[in-house]
Scaffold this active site. Sequence first.
Site, PDB file in Angstrom:
ATOM      1  N   CYS A  47      55.610  22.544  -2.419  1.00  0.00           N
ATOM      2  CA  CYS A  47      56.813  22.138  -1.923  1.00  0.00           C
ATOM      3  C   CYS A  47      57.559  21.216  -2.432  1.00  0.00           C
ATOM      4  O   CYS A  47      58.539  21.011  -2.260  1.00  0.00           O
ATOM      5  CB  CYS A  47      56.529  21.481  -0.471  1.00  0.00           C
ATOM      6  SG  CYS A  47      55.734  20.015  -0.408  1.00  0.00           S
ATOM      7  N   ASP A  80      49.588  20.677  -2.484  1.00  0.00           N
ATOM      8  CA  ASP A  80      50.844  19.708  -2.232  1.00  0.00           C
ATOM      9  C   ASP A  80      50.300  18.505  -2.943  1.00  0.00           C
ATOM     10  O   ASP A  80      49.018  18.181  -3.366  1.00  0.00           O
ATOM     11  CB  ASP A  80      50.823  19.335  -0.777  1.00  0.00           C
ATOM     12  CG  ASP A  80      52.187  18.335  -0.353  1.00  0.00           C
ATOM     13  OD1 ASP A  80      52.855  18.443  -1.268  1.00  0.00           O
ATOM     14  OD2 ASP A  80      52.187  17.945   0.587  1.00  0.00           O
TER      15      ASP A  80
END
Length: 318
Positions: A276, A235
């Site tokens: 993500c 991330d």
Amino acid sequence: MPRHPEKGTEMSHFLDIHTTPQDELRAMIDQARAMKNARQGLPKGTPDAEQPLAGRMIALIFEKPSTRTRISFDVGARQMGGQTMVLSGKDMQLGHGESISDTARVLSRYVDLIMLRTFDEATLLEMAEHATVPVINGLTDASHPCQIMADIVTYEEHRGAPGGRKFVWSGDGNNVCTSWLHAAGQFGFDLTFTGPETLDPDAKAVEFARSRGSRVDIVRDPLVAAHGADAIVTDTWVSMHDPESARERRHNQLRPYQVNSRMMAEAKPDALFMHCLPAHRNEEATSEVMDGPQSVIFDESENRLHAQKAILRWCLGV
């Protein structure tokens, strides 16, 4: 499912993966995949054959900026026949004027469901405690369950059930990492965290996964951690609201944990790369990896739509 004291009826909040029953999570994943398959080849604006949200009004509240969460919830509700009301933190001023508890009670008189993307987990929990309609966690600083539901859908599309597989999280043990740990315990896979000690994952999330029989390892060497992985996940290193001074400090700490071709080579040949988004290219991951054949990052984004449609239906019992 929680029983609301004011109404005396059952309703389902979707607040976290580890607080949602395993069989219900499984049902949502299966329904998300079925709903996605049913839409193959249709224009994006085509309504679903089923309209389970017809006549329903959904409030989408954003204290934090959003692209994927806002669009996917809005489109998903509309595809299922519902209507949406999008409100920003400036519109609501949650907890700064009217109390959160009173806001929850008032909103419940107008809408059928509340999705909240906020900073403090306490805001979400207070909203859920006092709302008389279901509340969905669209993200807090503590967790991001909707994203990981989409990620499980994505992994299953490409590689089948995640049970028994090895997932590696590289970087900051942040809110997304916490939800991955919750998912490890609920879906039966192992997770190895690799990152600096100062950014280790939430200890309670680690304990939850281990208590459910999942193996959770913390390995400081990223190449050792990646060995034999079925998926490598990362991330962004900095959050949207982090001050500039914190950004440079985090970059210095996390630079060794960049996901690059060398790290991917340590994983299994068919390992997936997951992120993500949004991403800072060539920081937490190289463009070579992000655009490479093992990357499923845009499938993850698309699957936010389908996973959240299943979550909406589950919350409303439709």
